[in-house]
Design a protein around this motif. Structure first.
Motif, PDB file in Angstrom:
ATOM      1  N   ALA A   1       0.844  -1.287   0.009  1.00  0.00           N
ATOM      2  CA  ALA A   1       0.024  -0.031  -0.074  1.00  0.00           C
ATOM      3  C   ALA A   1       0.949   1.231  -0.056  1.00  0.00           C
ATOM      4  O   ALA A   1       2.122   1.235   0.179  1.00  0.00           O
ATOM      5  CB  ALA A   1      -1.020   0.012   1.271  1.00  0.00           C
ATOM      6  N   ASP A   2       0.157   2.382  -0.158  1.00  0.00           N
ATOM      7  CA  ASP A   2       0.897   3.634  -0.220  1.00  0.00           C
ATOM      8  C   ASP A   2       1.137   3.980   1.558  1.00  0.00           C
ATOM      9  O   ASP A   2       0.216   4.064   2.233  1.00  0.00           O
ATOM     10  CB  ASP A   2       0.311   4.837  -0.596  1.00  0.00           C
ATOM     11  CG  ASP A   2       0.947   6.115  -0.613  1.00  0.00           C
ATOM     12  OD1 ASP A   2       1.784   6.392  -1.236  1.00  0.00           O
ATOM     13  OD2 ASP A   2       0.566   6.734   0.269  1.00  0.00           O
ATOM     14  N   ALA A   3       2.390   4.076   1.819  1.00  0.00           N
ATOM     15  CA  ALA A   3       2.884   4.220   3.487  1.00  0.00           C
ATOM     16  C   ALA A   3       2.117   5.420   4.013  1.00  0.00           C
ATOM     17  O   ALA A   3       1.631   5.373   5.001  1.00  0.00           O
ATOM     18  CB  ALA A   3       4.403   4.296   3.343  1.00  0.00           C
ATOM     19  N   ALA A   4       2.014   6.610   3.275  1.00  0.00           N
ATOM     20  CA  ALA A   4       1.479   7.834   3.618  1.00  0.00           C
ATOM     21  C   ALA A   4      -0.068   7.705   3.984  1.00  0.00           C
ATOM     22  O   ALA A   4      -0.500   8.264   4.939  1.00  0.00           O
ATOM     23  CB  ALA A   4       1.866   8.947   2.715  1.00  0.00           C
ATOM     24  N   TYR A   5      -0.519   6.737   3.109  1.00  0.00           N
ATOM     25  CA  TYR A   5      -1.952   6.385   3.331  1.00  0.00           C
ATOM     26  C   TYR A   5      -2.350   5.477   4.712  1.00  0.00           C
ATOM     27  O   TYR A   5      -3.088   5.935   5.695  1.00  0.00           O
ATOM     28  CB  TYR A   5      -2.599   5.670   2.390  1.00  0.00           C
ATOM     29  CG  TYR A   5      -4.166   5.104   2.584  1.00  0.00           C
ATOM     30  CD1 TYR A   5      -5.223   6.010   2.461  1.00  0.00           C
ATOM     31  CD2 TYR A   5      -4.283   3.838   3.517  1.00  0.00           C
ATOM     32  CE1 TYR A   5      -6.452   5.465   2.859  1.00  0.00           C
ATOM     33  CE2 TYR A   5      -5.425   3.430   3.547  1.00  0.00           C
ATOM     34  CZ  TYR A   5      -6.542   4.299   3.398  1.00  0.00           C
ATOM     35  OH  TYR A   5      -7.963   3.970   3.913  1.00  0.00           O
ATOM     36  N   VAL A   6      -1.206   4.732   4.979  1.00  0.00           N
ATOM     37  CA  VAL A   6      -1.325   3.853   6.242  1.00  0.00           C
ATOM     38  C   VAL A   6      -1.395   4.777   7.387  1.00  0.00           C
ATOM     39  O   VAL A   6      -1.976   4.690   8.483  1.00  0.00           O
ATOM     40  CB  VAL A   6      -0.275   2.919   6.347  1.00  0.00           C
ATOM     41  CG1 VAL A   6      -0.145   2.197   7.613  1.00  0.00           C
ATOM     42  CG2 VAL A   6      -0.415   1.786   5.140  1.00  0.00           C
ATOM     43  N   VAL A   7      -0.220   6.038   7.288  1.00  0.00           N
ATOM     44  CA  VAL A   7      -0.089   6.643   8.507  1.00  0.00           C
ATOM     45  C   VAL A   7      -1.266   7.613   8.654  1.00  0.00           C
ATOM     46  O   VAL A   7      -1.713   7.987   9.826  1.00  0.00           O
ATOM     47  CB  VAL A   7       1.198   7.660   8.373  1.00  0.00           C
ATOM     48  CG1 VAL A   7       1.263   8.751   9.255  1.00  0.00           C
ATOM     49  CG2 VAL A   7       2.525   6.830   8.117  1.00  0.00           C
ATOM     50  N   ALA A   8      -1.675   7.988   7.721  1.00  0.00           N
ATOM     51  CA  ALA A   8      -3.095   8.996   7.605  1.00  0.00           C
ATOM     52  C   ALA A   8      -4.197   8.016   8.277  1.00  0.00           C
ATOM     53  O   ALA A   8      -4.925   8.493   9.294  1.00  0.00           O
ATOM     54  CB  ALA A   8      -3.555   9.403   6.348  1.00  0.00           C
TER      55      ALA A   8
END
Length: 417
Positions: free
Chosen positions: A138-145
């Motif tokens: 997945a997109d790592a920034a999405y996981v953090v969001a």
């Protein structure tokens, strides 16, 4: 260290539905983490990432060397104030493995479930209090969001050790945390970027507020002590004791514990920490109804001072609520406490020291004139920041559940195929 003061405005985040809608609308499905679009997936952290922890050895710190990260770096989002270990020790930390750009650091002891994206090049080690997530699905920034959503926080609580003090989540259960994932990485990136833009705005407002405070500090100190008088006022100010100008309110029934704080909710939580609002809750039966003119929130353990003029839930033990007596303006004394402060003496009760302080006390008319002269610009910035925080909460509710989509259906289908 002197006490710190923060004026807060309009921070309540309320997301009441405006119309009656079906429990599950067409095009959506019910999952264990809530209602999400039909084409989104319910996945686990283990589906998306390799999860490892850091060293279990107590590090030996040196003045210069390899950065060594722990919980406070992630929770503060500040990696500049760090400790170091020797390069040789870094090489022999058997539980540690390399942090790389694009990885996610997640707290797993204390304030569990906090995540930060490593978007810089670094050679560093990390302690067992953190988990390292190497994202590949997945997109790592999405996981953090997504980690800031209430659904993720509930999953973290579900997987945590129920009786551990402080709170703790073991490495294996982190892989079982579930999250809602758009199939298209384009949509994932769009969501992460939108929320990141709001974070950047909040950071810019914080810097501007800090700058304005620094510029006004000298002038405010003079006005608050009577060294400089506004036109039309004369005569000596009185010196009064705490009990002559302020009163402590009993808010014990409005208090909730730290482990009951949530990232989203109907009502803000204010405690004795530095941040104006530390979380949210839906506990309407415990709401503290703020009196007209606001209150001072004093940190009995921290000596931090905050002015609050909205309804809120009172945070953990040590949070004291104070207001001005009739004929006294609460905000005027909040500012006096900001610039004179209460010197902390460790993890002790400081309210006794506060009650021993003396205050410069002009009449109510001059108090109001002073506040009007010095606070208008700063108040506008604080209002803007509070409304931006509420906006981000609302955006998270919409974007991380798929209620609002940022990528057109055709583009989503092309990206997913």
């Amino acid at each position: 260290m002197k006490g710190e003061s923060t004026a807060v405005r309009d921070a309540s985040a309320r997301y009441a539905p405006q119309v009656d809608i079906p429990a599950v609308q067409e095009g959506y499905k019910q999952t264990e983490v809530g209602v999400i679009p039909e084409e989104w997936e319910l996945v686990t952290v283990g589906d998306l990432a390799t999860v490892r922890d850091g060293t279990h050895q107590t590090p030996k710190y040196v003045p210069i060397g390899i950065p060594f990260y722990s919980v406070e770096h992630v929770t503060s989002r500040n990696f500049s104030n760090t400790k170091f270990i020797a390069e040789e020790e870094h090489k022999h930390l058997t539980r540690s493995f390399k942090i790389e750009r694009g990885d996610v650091l997640m707290t797993r002891i204390g304030s569990i479930g906090e995540c930060v994206l490593v978007d810089w090049d670094v050679e560093a080690s990390f302690y067992v209090s953190l988990a390292l997530l190497k994202i590949s699905g997945a997109d790592a920034a999405y996981v953090v969001a997504y980690s800031e959503s209430s659904a993720f926080k509930k999953e973290v609580d579900l997987q945590s050790l129920p009786s551990a003090t402080p709170k703790k989540i073991n490495l294996g259960p982190i892989s079982h945390i579930r999250l809602a994932l758009p199939k298209s990485q384009e949509e994932q990136r769009a969501i992460a970027t939108a929320l990141s833009d709001v974070d950047a705005l909040l950071e810019a407002l914080d810097r501007l507020i800090a700058k304005k405070r620094d510029i006004k500090q000298a002038t405010m100190q003079q006005l608050l002590t009577g060294q400089t008088r506004l036109p039309g006022f004369e005569g000596a100010w009185e010196v009064k004791q705490f009990d002559e100008v302020l009163v402590r309110l009993n808010a014990k029934s409005n208090q909730i514990q730290t482990n009951d704080y949530r990232h989203t909710g109907m009502y803000p939580v204010v405690d004795q920490g530095k941040e104006p609002v530390v979380g949210f809750s839906d506990r309407a039966n415990q709401i503290f109804h703020c009196p007209k003119g606001g209150v001072i929130v004093f940190g009995d353990h921290t000596c931090i001072v905050k002015f609050v003029d909205f309804d809120f839930l009172v945070g953990a033990d040590g949070t004291q609520i104070i207001k001005g007596k009739p004929g006294q303006i609460t905000l005027f004394y909040a500012y006096q406490l900001e610039y004179r402060g209460v010197d902390p003496t460790g993890y002790n009760r400081h309210f006794k020291s506060l009650r021993e302080k003396e205050f410069s006390a002009p009449d109510e008319r001059e108090q109001a004139a002073i506040l009007s002269d010095m606070d208008a610009e700063l108040e506008a910035l604080q209002q803007r920041r509070a409304k931006t925080t509420a906006l981000k909460q609302a955006m998270m509710q919409e974007l991380l559940t798929g209620r609002t989509r940022l990528v057109e259906p055709a583009a989503r289908e092309r990206a997913a195929s």
